[in-house]
Design a protein around this motif. Structure first.
Motif, short mmCIF file in Angstrom:
data_model
loop_
_atom_site.label_atom_id
_atom_site.label_comp_id
_atom_site.label_asym_id
_atom_site.label_seq_id
_atom_site.Cartn_x
_atom_site.Cartn_y
_atom_site.Cartn_z
N UNK A 298 0.83 -1.21 0.00
CA UNK A 298 0.00 0.00 0.00
C UNK A 298 0.86 1.26 0.00
N UNK A 299 1.92 1.26 0.81
CA UNK A 299 2.83 2.41 0.82
C UNK A 299 3.53 2.56 -0.53
N UNK A 300 3.95 1.45 -1.11
CA UNK A 300 4.63 1.50 -2.40
C UNK A 300 3.72 2.05 -3.48
N UNK A 301 2.47 1.62 -3.49
CA UNK A 301 1.54 2.13 -4.51
C UNK A 301 1.22 3.60 -4.27
N UNK A 302 1.18 4.03 -3.02
CA UNK A 302 0.91 5.44 -2.73
C UNK A 302 2.07 6.35 -3.06
N UNK A 303 3.28 5.85 -2.99
CA UNK A 303 4.47 6.66 -3.25
C UNK A 303 4.97 6.55 -4.69
N UNK A 304 4.38 5.67 -5.47
CA UNK A 304 4.82 5.45 -6.84
C UNK A 304 4.66 6.73 -7.67
N UNK A 305 5.73 7.14 -8.31
CA UNK A 305 5.69 8.28 -9.21
C UNK A 305 5.73 9.63 -8.52
N UNK A 306 5.84 9.66 -7.23
CA UNK A 306 5.88 10.94 -6.50
C UNK A 306 7.31 11.44 -6.37
#
Length: 135
Positions: free
Chosen positions: A25-33
């Motif tokens: 979940x953290x990885x998907x939320x931080x992806x591309x930021x």
């Protein structure tokens, strides 16, 4: 509330679901930021093995120094039996509160941060050397 009954060793299915689920979940939320503000934290990921080895030596050296400052011989830190059993000499006399553990943790990370920065800079200068990418 039985789904909070997790076991780390050996890892239970619920433990794996919880830890991997939060990480994904953290990885998907931080992806591309843009993670420029998180650069001090991401540095530890770039030198992970170096930090891991260094922090083990630092923590064990600190524990040895604290035992000697408390007046016990350094041999009490050598575990002969299972590592979960403390030396009989230190039984009930050695340990830290949770607040002290957090302070030690922050201190160790803060002390090792400049060393990790210098290793990262050395690692970037010597990208052509094969062994640098592993540490």
């Amino acid at each position: 509330m039985s789904f909070f009954n997790l076991e780390k060793y050996p890892p239970s299915f619920l433990f794996l679901c919880l830890t991997l689920g939060i990480a994904l979940l953290l990885l998907s939320g931080l992806e591309g930021r843009n993670l420029v503000r998180w650069q001090p934290i991401t540095l530890f990921g770039k030198v992970a093995l170096f930090y891991y080895i260094l922090h083990l030596f630092a923590i064990h050296t600190l524990a040895l120094l604290i035992v000697m400052l408390l007046g016990y011989p350094w041999q009490t830190m050598i575990f002969i039996g299972p590592t979960s059993q403390i030396s009989p000499i230190l039984q009930g006399k050695y340990g830290f509160d949770l607040v002290e553990i957090y302070l030690l943790w922050i201190s160790i990370v803060s002390l090792l941060y400049p060393v990790c920065v210098s290793w990262y800079l050395l690692k970037n200068k010597n990208k052509s050397k094969w062994w640098v990418s592993y540490v």
